[in-house]
Design an enzyme around this catalytic site. Structure first.
Site: not given
Ligand code: ASP
Length: 348
Positions: A57-58, A283, A285, A15, A89-90
């Site tokens: 996209d990750s 875990t 958790c 993103t 981020t994923d």
């Molecule tokens: N789907 C995106 C990715 O991980 C989400 C992101 O970048 O925040 O590539």
């Protein structure tokens, strides 16, 4: 910052790399124009180059990308003071954990970051994440980088990468490190937590001697993550553990590492361990650690040879397991290294 630092930004996608074009469509942002887009970067007294990988996209990340990233860092290691990796981020915690294991003798900052809102959207969190990540990657005391490890910066906090998980699909504070304190907290100033950053011997007193950066490139993907739940059937457990070629399993258990004590459960795991599988207990958790000796439900696992993952995240456990299995090591050696913290990934 005395001398101008040189930073290589490695863009992998996600993103953070998106902006709107004239018609309002999200298209990749040109990081080569970063200094024009964000003039504030110039005040950092940093020289920036950009290495663009094919943006993905990750969710599509595989160990092939980890190897490409590690090779890019190795091939450019001598020319830069630090690296900023822009990543979706994923799966950022998986990639950043994997890199922490792959980069042996690392003595320069490798800071991962990304964003929840695309760079080209007014309220983006990407701008601050990127600029601060660059500042951290460039930060030195004398000629020594302040954070010479693989880290992840997001929303005002810098973490040890292999201690992180993505914890929110909504909040801008998308990452957390529940079992290890932040390496730095960012407000008006950047407050580094020097006591929690891993430094090689003699780092600040001049006795440190750099060794060649070596990278591991092979991962064995014959692994599985198995999250147990009340009602898990014998058939399910057997099916997973009898996957052809399977060599390792990260078992996500309850609480402090507990699992059912029914005979079929223990026997199925025990058979798999006897066949040579490495089974690591973490875990479910989000905080706290596995302590198999506490309850009978954990003791049974310990007795049959399940390895404690202590307070490791699933992301760190599975990438470490794939990395160790990718080396040509005996089963005993994999187990021995699995129970040793190699990059500060757990506290025993
Ligand atoms: N789907 C995106 C990715 O991980 C989400 C992101 O970048 O925040 O590539």
């Amino acid at each position: 910052m005395d001398k101008k630092s040189s930073i290589l930004i490695i863009y992998t996608g996600g993103t953070i790399g998106m902006q709107r074009d004239a018609s309002g469509t999200l298209v990749p942002f040109d990081f080569n124009s970063i200094e024009r887009e964000f003039p504030s970067v110039r005040q950092l007294n940093v020289h920036i180059d950009v290495h663009k990988m094919t943006p993905i996209d990750s969710s599509n990340v595989t160990p092939a990308l980890w190897s490409e990233l590690a090779r890019t860092i190795r091939d450019n290691y001598a020319c830069y003071d630090g690296f900023v990796v822009l990543h979706g981020t994923d799966t950022m915690s998986y990639t950043a954990s994997a890199l922490s294991f792959m980069l042996e003798n690392l003595a320069k900052p490798v800071v991962f970051t990304g964003s929840q809102i695309p760079m080209g959207i007014m309220r983006t969190d990407g701008r601050e994440n990127l600029i601060t990540a660059i500042e951290i990657a460039a930060a030195k005391i004398g000629d020594r980088p302040i954070v010479p490890e693989v880290s992840l910066y997001f929303q005002n906090r810098l973490f040890r990468a292999n201690r992180t998980s993505k914890v929110s699909a909504e909040a801008l504070s998308a990452f957390d490190s529940r079992n290890y304190p932040p390496l730095a907290e960012v407000g008006v100033n950047i407050a580094y937590n020097f006591d929690d950053i891993a430094y090689p011997e003699g780092w600040f007193d001049g006795a440190f001697e750099a060794e060649e950066l070596r990278i591991a490139e092979h991962f064995d993907t014959n692994v599985a993550i198995l999250k147990i739940f009340p009602g898990i059937s014998e058939q399910t457990l057997r099916a997973v553990l009898s996957i052809n070629g399977l060599r390792g399993v990260v078992l996500e258990t309850f609480g402090t590492g507990n699992a059912p004590t029914t005979e079929w459960f223990i026997e199925t795991l025990s058979d798999a361990i006897e066949r040579g599988l490495t089974i690591v207990n973490v875990t479910q958790c989000t905080g706290g650690a596995v302590a198999m000796e506490l309850y009978e439900t954990g003791v049974r696992l310990q007795k049959i040879g399940v390895i404690s993952g202590h307070d490791m995240t699933t992301e760190a456990a599975v990438t470490k397991l794939m990395w160790l299995l990718g080396e040509t090591l005996s089963g005993e050696e994999v187990a021995r290294r699995m129970i040793q913290p190699l990059r500060g990934e757990f506290h025993a």
